[in-house]
Design a protein around this motif. Sequence first.
Motif, PDB file in Angstrom:
ATOM      1  N   THR A 139       0.842  -1.191   0.000  1.00 59.42           N
ATOM      2  CA  THR A 139       0.000   0.000   0.000  1.00 59.42           C
ATOM      3  C   THR A 139       0.877   1.241   0.000  1.00 59.42           C
ATOM      4  N   ASP A 140       0.224   2.391  -0.096  1.00 61.77           N
ATOM      5  CA  ASP A 140       0.960   3.657  -0.033  1.00 61.77           C
ATOM      6  C   ASP A 140       1.608   3.856   1.328  1.00 61.77           C
ATOM      7  N   GLU A 141       1.127   3.138   2.340  1.00 65.92           N
ATOM      8  CA  GLU A 141       1.607   3.355   3.699  1.00 65.92           C
ATOM      9  C   GLU A 141       2.549   2.276   4.188  1.00 65.92           C
ATOM     10  N   GLY A 142       2.695   1.161   3.444  1.00 63.00           N
ATOM     11  CA  GLY A 142       3.597   0.108   3.892  1.00 63.00           C
ATOM     12  C   GLY A 142       3.295  -1.212   3.214  1.00 63.00           C
ATOM     13  N   THR A 143       3.868  -2.276   3.767  1.00 61.31           N
ATOM     14  CA  THR A 143       3.689  -3.613   3.211  1.00 61.31           C
ATOM     15  C   THR A 143       3.258  -4.584   4.300  1.00 61.31           C
ATOM     16  N   PHE A 144       2.521  -5.608   3.856  1.00 61.06           N
ATOM     17  CA  PHE A 144       2.067  -6.652   4.766  1.00 61.06           C
ATOM     18  C   PHE A 144       2.301  -7.984   4.086  1.00 61.06           C
ATOM     19  N   ASP A 145       3.010  -8.887   4.771  1.00 60.26           N
ATOM     20  CA  ASP A 145       3.290 -10.216   4.239  1.00 60.26           C
ATOM     21  C   ASP A 145       2.764 -11.251   5.219  1.00 60.26           C
ATOM     22  N   PHE A 146       1.905 -12.132   4.714  1.00 61.68           N
ATOM     23  CA  PHE A 146       1.336 -13.171   5.557  1.00 61.68           C
ATOM     24  C   PHE A 146       1.711 -14.522   4.992  1.00 61.68           C
ATOM     25  N   GLY A 147       2.122 -15.438   5.861  1.00 58.40           N
ATOM     26  CA  GLY A 147       2.638 -16.727   5.430  1.00 58.40           C
ATOM     27  C   GLY A 147       1.563 -17.718   5.027  1.00 58.40           C
ATOM     28  N   ALA A 148       1.971 -18.955   4.907  1.00 54.42           N
ATOM     29  CA  ALA A 148       1.093 -20.010   4.403  1.00 54.42           C
ATOM     30  C   ALA A 148      -0.083 -20.274   5.335  1.00 54.42           C
ATOM     31  N   MET A 149      -1.204 -20.707   4.703  1.00 49.67           N
ATOM     32  CA  MET A 149      -2.408 -21.087   5.440  1.00 49.67           C
ATOM     33  C   MET A 149      -2.922 -22.395   4.869  1.00 49.67           C
ATOM     34  N   SER A 150      -3.548 -23.193   5.704  1.00 46.65           N
ATOM     35  CA  SER A 150      -4.091 -24.459   5.233  1.00 46.65           C
ATOM     36  C   SER A 150      -5.221 -24.927   6.126  1.00 46.65           C
ATOM     37  N   ALA A 151      -6.049 -25.830   5.566  1.00 46.88           N
ATOM     38  CA  ALA A 151      -7.131 -26.447   6.317  1.00 46.88           C
ATOM     39  C   ALA A 151      -7.445 -27.787   5.676  1.00 46.88           C
ATOM     40  N   GLY A 184       1.363 -16.774  10.132  1.00 51.20           N
ATOM     41  CA  GLY A 184       1.704 -15.457  10.652  1.00 51.20           C
ATOM     42  C   GLY A 184       2.400 -14.632   9.588  1.00 51.20           C
ATOM     43  N   GLY A 185       2.867 -13.446   9.964  1.00 53.06           N
ATOM     44  CA  GLY A 185       3.498 -12.592   8.964  1.00 53.06           C
ATOM     45  C   GLY A 185       4.105 -11.348   9.552  1.00 53.06           C
ATOM     46  N   THR A 186       4.357 -10.370   8.669  1.00 55.55           N
ATOM     47  CA  THR A 186       5.007  -9.125   9.086  1.00 55.55           C
ATOM     48  C   THR A 186       4.301  -7.935   8.471  1.00 55.55           C
ATOM     49  N   SER A 193       7.013  -1.363  12.670  1.00 52.16           N
ATOM     50  CA  SER A 193       7.368  -2.660  12.104  1.00 52.16           C
ATOM     51  C   SER A 193       6.821  -3.720  13.056  1.00 52.16           C
ATOM     52  N   CYS A 194       6.031  -4.672  12.523  1.00 51.25           N
ATOM     53  CA  CYS A 194       5.372  -5.663  13.364  1.00 51.25           C
ATOM     54  C   CYS A 194       5.584  -7.070  12.834  1.00 51.25           C
ATOM     55  N   ALA A 195       5.636  -8.024  13.751  1.00 49.09           N
ATOM     56  CA  ALA A 195       5.662  -9.443  13.402  1.00 49.09           C
ATOM     57  C   ALA A 195       4.471 -10.112  14.080  1.00 49.09           C
ATOM     58  N   PHE A 196       3.695 -10.888  13.317  1.00 44.04           N
ATOM     59  CA  PHE A 196       2.502 -11.544  13.811  1.00 44.04           C
ATOM     60  C   PHE A 196       2.748 -13.046  13.914  1.00 44.04           C
ATOM     61  N   GLY A 197       2.261 -13.650  14.990  1.00 44.36           N
ATOM     62  CA  GLY A 197       2.431 -15.079  15.189  1.00 44.36           C
ATOM     63  C   GLY A 197       1.376 -15.898  14.471  1.00 44.36           C
ATOM     64  N   SER A 252     -14.169 -24.367  17.503  1.00 45.21           N
ATOM     65  CA  SER A 252     -13.303 -24.849  18.575  1.00 45.21           C
ATOM     66  C   SER A 252     -12.499 -23.664  19.108  1.00 45.21           C
ATOM     67  N   GLU A 253     -11.669 -23.916  20.069  1.00 50.61           N
ATOM     68  CA  GLU A 253     -10.782 -22.872  20.590  1.00 50.61           C
ATOM     69  C   GLU A 253      -9.848 -22.382  19.483  1.00 50.61           C
ATOM     70  N   ILE A 254      -9.614 -21.078  19.443  1.00 51.98           N
ATOM     71  CA  ILE A 254      -8.722 -20.471  18.451  1.00 51.98           C
ATOM     72  C   ILE A 254      -7.537 -19.851  19.190  1.00 51.98           C
ATOM     73  N   THR A 255      -6.328 -20.157  18.740  1.00 53.39           N
ATOM     74  CA  THR A 255      -5.127 -19.619  19.391  1.00 53.39           C
ATOM     75  C   THR A 255      -4.368 -18.712  18.433  1.00 53.39           C
ATOM     76  N   PHE A 256      -3.747 -17.695  19.004  1.00 58.85           N
ATOM     77  CA  PHE A 256      -2.937 -16.735  18.254  1.00 58.85           C
ATOM     78  C   PHE A 256      -1.630 -16.556  19.011  1.00 58.85           C
ATOM     79  N   ASP A 257      -0.520 -16.750  18.303  1.00 56.49           N
ATOM     80  CA  ASP A 257       0.784 -16.739  18.965  1.00 56.49           C
ATOM     81  C   ASP A 257       1.326 -15.348  19.260  1.00 56.49           C
ATOM     82  N   GLY A 258       0.510 -14.321  19.080  1.00 56.47           N
ATOM     83  CA  GLY A 258       0.891 -12.987  19.513  1.00 56.47           C
ATOM     84  C   GLY A 258       1.540 -12.152  18.436  1.00 56.47           C
ATOM     85  N   LEU A 259       1.987 -10.974  18.853  1.00 63.53           N
ATOM     86  CA  LEU A 259       2.617 -10.042  17.925  1.00 63.53           C
ATOM     87  C   LEU A 259       3.595  -9.170  18.689  1.00 63.53           C
ATOM     88  N   SER A 260       4.498  -8.582  17.946  1.00 67.82           N
ATOM     89  CA  SER A 260       5.432  -7.608  18.520  1.00 67.82           C
ATOM     90  C   SER A 260       5.663  -6.508  17.512  1.00 67.82           C
TER      91      SER A 260
END
Length: 594
Positions: A139-151, A184-186, A193-197, A252-260
């Motif tokens: 985007t004009d304001e930055g970038t977002f990269d999200f990793g693989a997903m599966s089900a 997760g992603g960045t 600058s953020c990293a997502f779990g 079911s329960e949903i878990t998120f490994d956090g962010l920084s």
Amino acid sequence: MLLTHLSRRRIGAVATACLLSVALPATPAWAQKVKTKTKPPATVETSVSVEIPTIEARNSSIDEATLAEILRGDIAGHAEALAELDATSIGVPEIVVSVTSSQDGKRYDTTLTFTDLLFEDVIDGVAAGVSLGGIDMLTDEGTFDFGAMSATSFDIGGMLGVYGLVDRGSTEIETIYRDLVAEGGTLEADEVSCAFGAIAADEFRARPLRTSFADIMAMAQAMEDDPEDIDPALLGQFLRIYADILTAFETSEITFDGLSCEGTDDEDRPLTFSIAGMTMGGMSPGVYPSISMDGFSIVVEGDGAVELDNFTVKPMDLGGIVATLEAAPERVDEAWFETNARALIPAMEGLSFVGLDIDIPDPDSAGTRIQASVGNFDLTLGSYRNGIPTSLDLSAANILADLPADSGDDTIQQLRALGITSVDAGFRVAAAWNEAASTIDVEEVSVTGADLATVLLAGTIANATADLFALENDTAVAAGMAVALKGLDLTVIDAGLSDIVLSVVAAEQNADPATLRPVFAGLAEGTVIAMMAGAADAAQLGGAINSFVSGKAKTLAIGIVAKTDPGLDFADLVAAESDPTVLLDKVDISAEAK
């Protein structure tokens, strides 16, 4: 501004094509370049361009040309074929979505790239596995990269059924997918600058909505087109749809490994923000799940910090809201909302937190800081009646705080005058309404200061009828005026406060604290006996107070019980504020020191 300016109409078209992403989440693709423009209200213009070089389908019951139409947005036109899809695999190596928005002469560009979308072993509309290699957003304001997903076990037909695009012949909740994993992603922007779990969930279940997705979108559009004059009939229909949605999903329960995150604040000071992890409990029909956050921290270099070990929002029962919405009339106006406002309050079980630490500047006093910590805090609510909890348990412990020398609060100044510059305090308020007995049982109202004292009240409030919780305000007020105090127990535990007070007084009088204790004890006993003017309970109460003040006993317990039913009424308590002795003939008093 990312996708902020995407119009409602375009959202509807994209949402139709993205039904699969709701379930996976994975993102569908278009097999050729498509451009559309809309001109929504105000001055927003949006252009969306979607490009996909290839679709690779093996042994598919739907040919690639039809798959292209489906992925272009025509899901409704091919829903039956899609619900019965058979394929060894369907893969889309790359999808590029370009969104350009303009408002008042300013342009915003966003490009999303989806890689390696893959459906495997699809039999009768159920894919054994579905995955997405990743998502990149520029985007004009930055970038977002999200990793693989599966089900796994992704039921395409089931998802289409949920949104009313096919009739599965069932209204029961069924599994839509299992084993959701997102890596997760960045996020990278000018000032952060953020990293997502990772995100994980075992199962997502749903049932068909009673209203089709297309009709819901049309209704939402109609309401948005004229928000100041919504058709009451349309609003009534929408409320019933909302009630249906609240009972249509289960997880079911949903878990998120956090962010920084790392960045700078408005004054260019380095800032860090992090969450170690989050857990959302399983959602069930009519119940919003608990949400628990661990390891919250925000630190601004040279300014301050707030840290929290855990924060939990307890579940909310939406059953009452669902029942109210389902019973809404055909036409709903503002008066209906006013009448049913309390019935639309969710039955929240409460919240809690552990390990709160604060060190921040005091906004009301330049050059001073607010430094405090709370070991744990808990609010538990239950047994709701007309939107009001009839049981409550509120408590906190290890409230540590420094007492500022320049505070204007009289209590703080009194404590500092006793040499107390910091406190370790706690409190609890616990009470519950007993419908059968028409009483409110006050289990505990207490305040504790470590190494100082504990003051605890308990008692019974009589004549507490169901009208206390009536929806009609005048009825509730009248019921509140009719309650009566049947009994009250006061317990005071001295854990060191009297020693502090006596030492200060003794120092001022150049006397020995041990010498002053019996003097003050005698004065207290004599004052009580004189005030009670020969009442039968006077000697017992005076003697107990003497033992407590003299230090022979560390606990003083005083019980007060009304002589007649239902108890002390509102007028009695008002009169006692100016002259407590007016109650002496109306109560029995007991006392014990130990």
